[in-house]
Design an enzyme around this catalytic site. Structure first.
Site, PDB file in Angstrom:
ATOM      1  CG  ASN A   1      -1.982   1.072   1.152  1.00  0.00           C
ATOM      2  OD1 ASN A   1      -1.917   1.963   0.320  1.00  0.00           O
ATOM      3  ND2 ASN A   1      -2.949   1.011   2.034  1.00  0.00           N
ATOM      4  CG  ASP A   2       1.805   3.020   3.661  1.00  0.00           C
ATOM      5  OD1 ASP A   2       0.698   3.454   3.293  1.00  0.00           O
ATOM      6  OD2 ASP A   2       2.062   2.681   4.817  1.00  0.00           O
ATOM      7  CB  VAL A   3       6.029   0.443  -0.945  1.00  0.00           C
ATOM      8  CG1 VAL A   3       6.583   0.289   0.450  1.00  0.00           C
ATOM      9  CG2 VAL A   3       5.238  -0.782  -1.354  1.00  0.00           C
TER      10      VAL A   3
END
Lengths: 97, 460
Positions: free
Chosen positions: B387-389
C-alpha cells in the site's frame, strides 16, 4: 594502556564493518541481518568463561544463563540463515537446488 | 589440554578472519551460503579454544546451558515459518542482548570480588554492556510482540512521553555515576540501573508503528553487536570487540538504508509516533472493481507483467500461488518480474526471502530504482498487499505524511491491479489515491484466493 589498545581494535573493526557491508544487494538483507545476528552471539565466549571459571557461585549462574541465551543466538542464527540461503536459487527450476 | 592465552588469542585471529570473510561472502547470492558456513566455522573454533583454555575449570553448568540453548535455537530455526521470520530474528536479537547483559553482570562479580579494586574504565564498560544488552533484550521482546501481533502494532504514544524518557535517561546516568563511586555487590544503584535499562528498551520500541518495523529490527541488530562489543571491553576479549563492531556496523548500514527508503531521519522514526503528524488531503473518487474473469483476459493479452508484493502477501501466504501465476504468464509469452521496495514487509529483504521460498529466482527480483524507468512500458502491474510503497501521494500530495518517500510508480504502468481485502487505508493509516486512478482496477478479496482464481483460469 589496555583501554587504548582495545579502542584501537574497535575503531578499525567499525571501519572494516562499514566497508564490508555497504554494497550488499537488497535481496540479501534478511540473511545478512540474521547472519550478522548469529555473529553477535560471540558473547558466548565471555559467557563460557564466566560460567566455567568457578570464581563465585553467582557468577557461575549468571554465566550459565548467559551461555544459554548466547547459544540460542548462535545455533538458531546460523541455522535459520542457512535455511534461508538454501532457498535462494538462480533459475526457476522445479525443486532441485 | 590447557591452551595458553597466546594460543587462544591466535585462534581468535583466525576466527575474526573467518567472520570477515563470511560477511563479505554474504554480499553475493552465489557465495552467501558458503559465507555463512565460514562464519559458523569461525564461531565453532572460537568456542572450542575458549573451552580448552586453562581459565575454565568446571563444565557442568556449561554443558547443561549449551545443551538447552542448542535445542531451543535449533528447534526455533527449523520450525519457524518463513512468514514469521521477522519476529524470529527479533527474538534471536533479544537473546543476544540478554547474553551480553548477563556477561556484564557476571563480570561485575569477578571484578568486585577480585584482588584489586575495579578501575572506572572497566566499570563503565560493564555498565555499558548491561545497559545496551538490557535495551536490546527488552526492546526485542516488544518488537517480537508487535511483529507477531501479540500486542498492538500501532505506535503507542502518550502525553509527556519525552519527559518520561528523559527522566529514564537521567536516572540511568545518575545511577551509573553513583554505582561507579561506590561499586559494591549489594548496591541498590545497580538494581536501579538494571531495571531502567530494561524499561528504556520498552519505551524505545513502543512508539514505533508497524510499518517502521524494518528500521527497528535493523537497529536492534546493531545494538546486539554493540552490546557484545561492550561486553568485550568489560572482559578484555578482542574477538568480542571485533565481531561485535562488525555486527554493529552492519546493523547501522541497514538502518540507514531503511530510513532512506522512507525518506525519514532515524530520529523521526524513533521519536515521532508515525501517522499522527499531518492530515493528508482527503482522497475522493470512485474505485473501479474488477472480477477475476476480466482480470484474466487483460493478463492473457499482456506482454509484460510486474508483481509488487507487500506485507499483505506474507499475511495471505500467497507467495506460492504468485510464483505459479508468474510461471503461467511466462509460458503465455509475457515478461514477468517482481518489483521489491526496500521497506516492503516487516524487515529488510522480507519479500525477497518469501519469494525465494516460493522458488522464484533472485534474478527476477528487481529493485525499486531499476523498475521505475521501465514501468511506463509495462502492460500490467499486480499489487499484492502493498500500500504505502506504491502510494502516489508520496509524490503528489505535500500534506501526506509519507510525502517525499521514494515509491514504486505503479500508476505509470498501463494497467494496475490492486489486490485488496476491502477498502480502507493501509498500515500507516494513509489514504491511497492510487485506488482512484483511471488505470487502476481493484480486485477485492483474499489475495491468495484471487490469485488462485487467476491461475485456475489460465489452466482451463
Amino acid at each position: 594502556m589496555e583501554a587504548v589498545f582495545l579502542s584501537f581494535i574497535l575503531m578499525l573493526s567499525i571501519f572494516l564493518g562499514f566497508e564490508l557491508i555497504s554494497k550488499v544487494p537488497a535481496t540479501l538483507h534478511t540473511p545478512l541481518m540474521s547472519g550478522a545476528n548469529a555473529i553477535s552471539g560471540i558473547t558466548v565466549l565471555g559467557a563460557l568463561v564466566a560460567a566455567g571459571a568457578n570464581n563465585s557461585e553467582m557468577a557461575t549462574w549468571l554465566g550459565g544463563a548467559s551461555v544459554f541465551f548466547a547459544v540460542i543466538n548462535v545455533v538458531g542464527g546460523y541455522m535459520v540463515t542457512d535455511r534461508m540461503l538454501a532457498m535462494f536459487r538462480k533459475k526457476p527450476t522445479g525443486g532441485a537446488a | 589440554m590447557n591452551l595458553s592465552a597466546e594460543l587462544v588469542n591466535f585462534a581468535y585471529i583466525i576466527s575474526a578472519a573467518l567472520f570477515i570473510l563470511g560477511l563479505k561472502m554474504l554480499g553475493h547470492p552465489d557465495s552467501a551460503r558458503r559465507g555463512n558456513l565460514y562464519s559458523a566455522v569461525g564461531m565453532a573454533l572460537a568456542i572450542i579454544v575458549t573451552l580448552l583454555a586453562d581459565s575454565i575449570v568446571s563444565f557442568e553448568v556449561i554443558a547443561l546451558a549449551t545443551l538447552g540453548g542448542t535445542v531451543v535455537g535449533a528447534l526455533a530455526a527449523r520450525l519457524v515459518a518463513m512468514t514469521s521470520m521477522p519476529e524470529m530474528v527479533a527474538l534471536f536479537n533479544g537473546s543476544g542482548g540478554a547474553a551480553s547483559l548477563l556477561v556484564g553482570w557476571a563480570a561485575l562479580y569477578d571484578e568486585i570480588l577480585g584482588t584489586s579494586a575495579p578501575s572506572t574504565f572497566i566499570l563503565i564498560t560493564i555498565i555499558l554492556s548491561i545497559l545496551i544488552g538490557g535495551v536490546t533484550a527488552s526492546g526485542s521482546l516488544i518488537a517480537y510482540g508487535k511483529l507477531s501481533e501479540r500486542m498492538t502494532t500501532a505506535a503507542i504514544v502518550f502525553a509527556g512521553q519525552r519527559i518520561v524518557n528523559s527522566l529514564i535517561l537521567v536516572g540511568i546516568v545518575g545511577s551509573s555515576v553513583m554505582f561507579c563511586l561506590e561499586p559494591t555487590l549489594g548496591s541498590q544503584w545497580f538494581w536501579v540501573l538494571l531495571a531502567l535499562s530494561l524499561v528504556l528498551g520498552v519505551m524505545a520500541v513502543i512508539p514505533i508503528g508497524g510499518a517502521d518495523m524494518p528500521v527497528v529490527i535493523s537497529l536492534l541488530n546493531s545494538y546486539s553487536g554493540l552490546a557484545a562489543c561492550a561486553a568485550g571491553f568489560a572482559i578484555g576479549n578482542n574477538l568480542l570487540i571485533v565481531a561485535g563492531s562488525l555486527v554493529g556496523a552492519s546493523g547501522i548500514i541497514l538502518t540507514n538504508i531503511m530510513c532512506k527508503a522512507m525518506n525519514r531521519s532515524l530520529a523521526n522514526v524513533l521519536f515521532s509516533g508515525f501517522g499522527a503528524a499531518k492530515a493528508a488531503t482527503k482522497v475522493e473518487g470512485e474505485v473501479k472493481p474488477i472480477v477475476a474473469d476480466d482480470a484474466f483476459l487483460i493478463l492473457e493479452a499482456a506482454q509484460s507483467v510486474t508483481f509488487v508484493p507487500g506485507y499483505g502477501m506474507a499475511v495471505a501466504q500467497a507467495q506460492h500461488v504468485v510464483r505459479e501465476l508468474g510461471e503461467l504468464l511466462e509460458k503465455n509469452g509475457a515478461e514477468v518480474n517482481f518489483a521489491i521496495h526496500p521497506v516492503a514487509g516487516r524487515m529488510p529483504g522480507h519479500m525477497n526471502v518469501l519469494l525465494a521460498e516460493a522458488n522464484v529466482s533472485y534474478e527476477q527480483l528487481v529493485e525499486m530504482d531499476d523498475i521505475n524507468p521501465r514501468l511506463p512500458n509495462t502492460d500490467v502491474v499486480v499489487v499484492i498487499g502493498a500500500n504505502d510503497v506504491v502510494n502516489p501521494a508520496a509524490r503528489e500530495d505535500e500534506n501526506s505524511p509519507i510525502y517525499g518517500m521514494p515509491i514504486i510508480n505503479v500508476d505509470h504502468a498501463r494497467t494496475v491491479f490492486v489486490l485488496k481485502r476491502s477498502m480502507g487505508s493501509g498500515f500507516s493509516g494513509v489514504d491511497n489515491p492510487l485506488f482512484f486512478k483511471e488505470n487502476t482496477r481493484m480486485l477485492f478479496g483474499d489475495a491468495k484466493q484471487s490469485i488462485s482464481a487467476l491461475v485456475a483460469e489460465f489452466k482451463s
